[in-house]
Structures are given as C-alpha cells and as structure tokens.
Design an enzyme around this catalytic site. Sequence first.
Site, PDB file in Angstrom:
ATOM      1  CG  HIS B 324     119.184 103.817 -11.223  1.00  0.00           C
ATOM      2  ND1 HIS B 324     119.899 102.663 -11.131  1.00  0.00           N
ATOM      3  CD2 HIS B 324     118.352 103.823 -10.162  1.00  0.00           C
ATOM      4  CE1 HIS B 324     119.522 101.990 -10.062  1.00  0.00           C
ATOM      5  NE2 HIS B 324     118.578 102.674  -9.454  1.00  0.00           N
ATOM      6  N   GLY B 325     118.861 105.730 -15.569  1.00  0.00           N
ATOM      7  CA  GLY B 325     118.547 106.870 -16.416  1.00  0.00           C
ATOM      8  C   GLY B 325     119.522 106.970 -17.569  1.00  0.00           C
TER       9      GLY B 325
END
Lengths: 487, 477
Positions: B324-325
């Site tokens: 997600h990041g």
Amino acid sequence: MALKEITVIDRSEEERSLDDNMKLLKSLRSQHIVDINMSRVVLVVWIAAAILAVLPVFRPSYSEVEKRELTKFPEFSIYTLLSGDYFDDISLWFSDTFPFRDGFVSLNTKLTNAFGINTVQVHGDIQQGDAIPDIVSSEVSSSSEPSQTESVIETDKNTESEVSSEEVVTSTIESIPEETGPAVEQLGAMLIVDNAAYEYYNFNQVTADNYAATVNRAAAILEGKSKVYDMIIPTSMAITLPESYSGSTNSSDQKRAIDYMYSIMAPNVNRVNVYDTLLNHKDEYIYFRTDHHWTAMGAYYAYRELMGAKGVVPAELTAFKEYKFEGFLGSFYAESGQKASLGNTPDYVLAYEPTQLQYIRTFAPSTMPNGADYHIVSDGNRLSAANKYLSFVCGDHPYGIMTNPTITDGSSCLVIKESFGNAMVAYLTQHYQNVYVVDYRYINQVFPGTIRQFVDERGIQDVMFINNISATRSPALVNAMSAFVGQ
Amino acid sequence: MGILVFSSLFFLYLFLPLNLVFYYFAKTTKARNIVMLIFSLIFYAWGEPLYVLLLIFMASCDWLISLYIGRQTPHGTKAKLGLWIMGIVNLGLLGVFKYGSFVLENIGLIIGKDLGALDIILPIGISFYTFQLMSYVVDVYRGDVPAQKNFAMLLLYVSLFHQCIAGPIVRYKDVCAELAERRVTAQDLADGIWRFCFGLAKKAILANAMGSVADTMLSGDISKNTVLSLWIGVLAYSLQIYLDFSAYSDMAIGMGRMIGIHYRENFDYPYVSRSVTEFWRRWHISLGSFFRDYVYIPLGGNRKGKLRTYFNLFVVWFLTGLWHGASWNFVLWGLYFFVFIFIEKLFLSRALSKDRIVSHIYLVVVVYFGWILFRFDNMNDIWAVLRGMFGANGNAFTNFETTTLLSSNIFILIFCVLVSTPIVKKIGSLVRYTYMDKKAVSVLYTMGRILIPIVLLLLSTAALVGDSYNPFLYFQF
C-alpha cells in the site's frame, strides 16, 4: 367474481407452469427492451452532452459570479509535455471552463445543502490564530521593534497555537494581481448564519508586529512633515455576528488584536479605534451580508471617528448625494458556491457622492502618464450583481486623486488602503483640497518611490492608513505596504 | 499530477465518449482491440508521458519470459529459471521505482548516515500492473494458461485503461478469452452504464463529501482538535476510503461490461463483515486473492503445521501492508491485521461466530482504528489522534465549528453508512420482485432504469464542476 374463482380453480398444474414460463419469458423480453432503450437514451444524452462540452461556443472564459478569468488553454512546450504538465493543464482547462459552469456550481450547492442541517455553515479550513498577547501596561510602548514585547507579555493559553507564518501565507488572504481590474482577495474560512456570512480572522503575531512596525516607520519617516493616522477596521465577524454565536467561534478576538497592535504603535501615530463605534451601530446596515466589505454607512461612522481624532467637525451625510443600487451578491455568495440563503436576499449598495466633485483621476500602467477619470460613485445598476462594490471610486486603482474645487487652501491627505478604504474616501473630500488614494498593493506599478518622495512631492499634511483587520494577518499584504513605506 | 481520473470532466465528456464511439464503429474484435490499445496508451501517457515506456518495457520483458517458459517442460529447471528472472525483473523494477528511496532512507538510519533519496517519482499504477504481469507469468508457468504469442494482446491486457492504474488486479486467465473474442449484449451494455454511473456518483458525490469532512476534521495541528472532530473525522475517512476505492472498481467493472469484458468483483460490502478474516475476503478482493494464490499457498499455506501457517500469514500481511505504500505506517497497518487474524485463528473466530452483533461491532472497531494507521504516516500524529479521541490532549469534547460541520453533514454521513451496507440494494430488489406484476411498478422501473443514470451523471457533473475537491486515494499504490 364467482366466475373468475371458478376458472382459477379449474386451471391444471400444467397450464399454470406454462403460464409461469410465459411470464418469465415475457419479463425477460421486456427487460431486454428496457435495456436496449436505456442504453440508447443514456448514450445519446451522454454523447450529446460531450459534444456540447467540447464546442468552444459554450465554453465560458470568465466567471461572473466568481469574478475571475477562467483557466486558459495551455501553451505547448516540449518540457511541459514530458513532465505531464501540458496534459494536466488541458484537463484543468477543460473542467474550469466547463459549459454552464455557474449553473452547475449552483446546482451542486443545492445538492450539498441537502447533506445536513444548514442554518449555520462553516466554509473552508479555519486557521488557528496565534495567541494575542495581553497588554501589560496602559502606557503605550514606543518601541519600534515590537518583537521585544513578546518576551514580556503573557500568552493566552486558550487560543495558543503554533501556526507558522509560512502556513498562513499559503492559505489565508492572498492577493493575486490580475492583468486588468482589481486584485482578487481570496477569502479564508467563513461562517454562514441564515442569510449572512462572516469571515474568520486568525491573529498572526509576526504579521501584526510587522504591520505596527510599518506604520511606526512611516510616522518616523514623516515626523515633522505630516501627521500619521491609523485605523484598523474590524470585520463583520466581530461586530454584526449574532451574539449567540460570537464567543463560541474559533475566530481570534478582533478587539484584543486591534488593542494589541495599537499598544505597540508609536505615540506619534494617531490611532483611531473604530471598534466600539461600529459595535454601537451593529444593528444598522454597516456590513454587507453577502460580501466581506463594510457598507458606506459603516465607513461613514468610522469617518466621523477619524475626523474626531483630527479635531474637525465631520460632514453630515445629507451633504452628499445618495445613490442606491439593488441586487448585490458579493464575495461570500461566490465563495459559498452561490448558496441560496444568501442569494435569495441580496444586499443593496448605498453610495454617497460629494456635491462639489464627481470624478476621481486614477493612474494605472495602462493609463499613464495622464490618468483616467472615473466617477466617485459609478452607476451600480450597470455593474453585474457580483461587482457592485465597484460603485465606490470604481474599484482599486494603484493611485487616484480627488480634487475639491471649492477648497483652495492647498490642504491634502493621503489614504493608504486596500478595498475597504474605497467606501470611505469620498467623505474626506469635504476637508481637503486634494485627497490622494493609494492602494499599497499596486502602487509600485505606477510609482517607483516610497512614501517619503510621495509625500514630499505633493506636500501632504495628513497620512492615513485605513486597513481592514484581515490585511494585518496577511504577510503578502503587509510586505507590500512595508515596501511602499520604505526605510 | 496529470492523472486522467475517471471522475474528471475531461474523462467523462471527452475521453470515454470518444473511446465508445470509436469502439462501436469498429466492427471486428481485432479492430476494437486496436482502438482499446491506442486509447489505453494515451490514457496512461496522459499522466505519465515518459513512464508509459516503462510500462511497455515491463510488458515486453514478461512477454518474452512467458514465451520462453511456455516452451519448456512444465515445472522443469529451465521453466524455474525463467520464473526467477521474471521475479527479479518485476520486483526489481517495482523495488527501485516504488521502494528505492524508502530502502535508502532505512539503510541510512541503520548505518547512521544520510544516503539521500532517489530522484524518482512513483509511476502511476505500477503496483497494479506489475502484479498483473507477474500473475500472468506465474499462470503460464503453472500451465493454467498458454503463453500469449501476440505482444499487442498482452500489452492490451496490462494497459487496459479500465483497470491499469487503480485495479482491480485482473488475472490474465480471467479475461484472455474475452480479449480474443467477445460480444456485447444489450444487458451487458445497460448494466455497464448503470454500474458506471453509480460508481461515478459514489465517487463524485459521496466519497468526495466524506473526504472533505475528513480533511477538515483531521487538519491542522491534530493535537488541538476536539474529541468529537477526531471521531467524526476518522469515521468520514473510513467511509471515504471505502466509497472512493470501491467506486473506482465499480467504474472499471462498468466500463468493462460496456465492451463485453467481465471483470471480477473487487468489493463485497466489507464493512458488514463479522471478522477480520471475512473483511479481507470482501475488501479489495483481487489483492487478497493475489497474495493468497501467489504468496500464501506457494509458501505452504496451512498445510505445513501451525507455526508455519502463522509465519506465512505474517509474510502475507507484511507484504500487503508494504504494497500500500513505501512507508512504515502501511507495514504497521498490515501487521495490525495480522495480529487480529492470528488471534482469530487461535480462538476468537469460534467465539465470534456465536453472536452476530458483538462480532459486527468487533470488526467495525478494529477496521475503524486501523484507518488511523493508514492515514497518518508518522507515529506522533497517530499517537496524538489516539490520545485526542479519548480526551487525553486536554481539548474540549466539541466546539462550535465541529458541531456545525457535523450538523451540516449529518444526513450525508448517515447515507454513506447505509450505502456501505447492502440495505439500499436489498430494499430495491425486494420492492421490484415483490411487485413485479404491478403495472405501476414496472412502469416506474422502466423510467428509473433510464432516468437514474442520467440524473446521476448530471449530479456528478455538478459536483465535479462545483467542487475542486477531487483527490484519488489509491494512486500512490
């Protein structure tokens, strides 16, 4: 009835299931027909809308309500192409100049009004104000370096916050000079109560100190030549907001902020405190409801206070010719996305024209060197609903002069203002042969020097800073003022 | 960033209509595929004029590798070698472009020296299309699907603008038949339009409204915010992130159906789940199933003993978070779910299955607090929010501004909660099927079927013109 019952009972199982199948088939077929029609209708509407949206005829280039030029189609360059900015700007242009923009904005506001209970609304992000320092002694400090006072004074814990001045620059009032017309001041957050809006004010210590220091510097530079007056105008948030709300809002206390700034101004600055004056008249029409400015009536009461400070008898309003322009929907209305509660009850503009003179000679880059004459009160009926505040001296010019032919004593004053001053300057013509009006945001476009040269060249006796309190929290505006004052 | 989001006026009134017109004028599937490929490359290049080359480069690497693997004995040494090369190329590029600066920063912290950061901007959608390409090559390796001989077809699969930059993570084997040959039925077209318009309204009206509330409530110096503003802010953010992301999947699925491609569902009302395990079966389904099929099961799944199962789960949730990041808060967020899934596996799921209401509350609370980890990327803010929610920052419960903002958004908040559950949909179909025979209802149905998409389009357009607030949350992934 009886007959029908009999036929129902008589139906065999087989028949019934056949019937059900027929029904299912029928419903599938009708579903199919509905789907075909639906696809056709929606796609035709969609593509027709797309064609409308692409045709240049329907693309606005200017928003009447928002009073701004809309985004232009970007110019091509290899650099912007590769960085993606070129395509980005095309998308931006496409959405900003979307056909019927103002209508869609208005529709969206109606939609968002259904989101909740909206007698009161807060728009925009509120900036926490800095703590306003208490004034320690009643003795007025004569320090021109007000930052020293910081260490002496206690901070108010309730409103304490650590908003850096940089943050404030980016999101409170910014003045964006345009090629033509007045600068657009971007509003910060606002509060809407029933049919009136109020602008939030956040005290900014550093900028407030700079403002006071700038005025002090002007007084020091002009010492012995001209008297310096300073008026900080509160906004409607502090004056006309219904009492049930005032005190509970997260807006800095304007009275204390003004008192603080006055407390660090030098004794040779004549401070004209109009806070209480305006508060005494709060039930009158002294501020617009749909716009962030004050009315000519509010400006008139402040003018009387100013003349009191000067020791002169003010002119009565009856000495002026009164104009009334209906249907004003100002900056708050635009900022709210054309909120109906504001739009349904427009403001009106009262404007007062001196009997002895009708024109102000203004100077802007396009009209140099001779200047251009504008009406002191221009015909508001010919201005659009959003622009009626331009009735006053026809808006913001870098520099203007009003000359009263019936006064020949060589008297003159200089008003250093942003747009709030426009509603007041007409009254001053009753006391001076020449009233010089300088908008400190743009004066450098037509006059390269500083206040010293400006005053010396014209032999001005009275210099008046007429500023609304929002200007004193905006680093960009105070810097512009400081540049004109010079060293 | 110049991303051409679906919920932009330019996309709605220029790109998509033009695409559909060209598409329907092209008669053969081959011609239609050419139309889709050209539009997809323009779409990607619109946001990333240079990185479109990276996309093409990665697709061509994986195309060559898959052709190589396809010619080898299944599961043989050479096929394995191909698989390794594929992993190194794809994960290597993803690593450099997405995690390069993050890795440097953390190595720097460990050795106590500032190594600087890579001057790389994250290519849009790289996390999505890398995973699509990898799943394709692995499926070829497993013999689930033959290698695609035609490079253009593989490029079309991975670059298709419906899903390229924001998912769902479509599997090649799910769509390869429809990419080669497909037809659009009247129902497909109508359902596609319907789905797209609902997704659009969900994004442009609901998600953006929630985003605006969340941003106002959670802005500024977070430690000064009132207690109520933090609770409402996180609630609005929870709704925004679901509505925003599922709306994007709705629009992708809708556009697919308009041209006869059926993507799998990506969301199934995750907030009505009754355990974290169930939540992740309903939330971003294509991501969860990717990790299940290509990480968890290859690691042995639950077949190698309890301890190994927990380890495998740990790896999956670490990676899910990291996906997600490139930031520790996302890893923390992934591991947060690991902890609950671990506890559920130990004993909790049995206890939860006994009480519907308690299990619902449990799930909603876990997910709600999880979003705090997701939103704030530094521990100070996370801590300040958690303290502030329980009044430990010494702020008032509420103030005038908080109360005002809440009351002016109260109906839309409730509405968004309802939309996050199947209630609205259930009532709709109940009414329709119960009264199908009634003439009035069928007339109403017909009118609704035609008018509702138009009204939603109109309102969404107004919302997009009137509101400059139009972020898209999942682009950083």
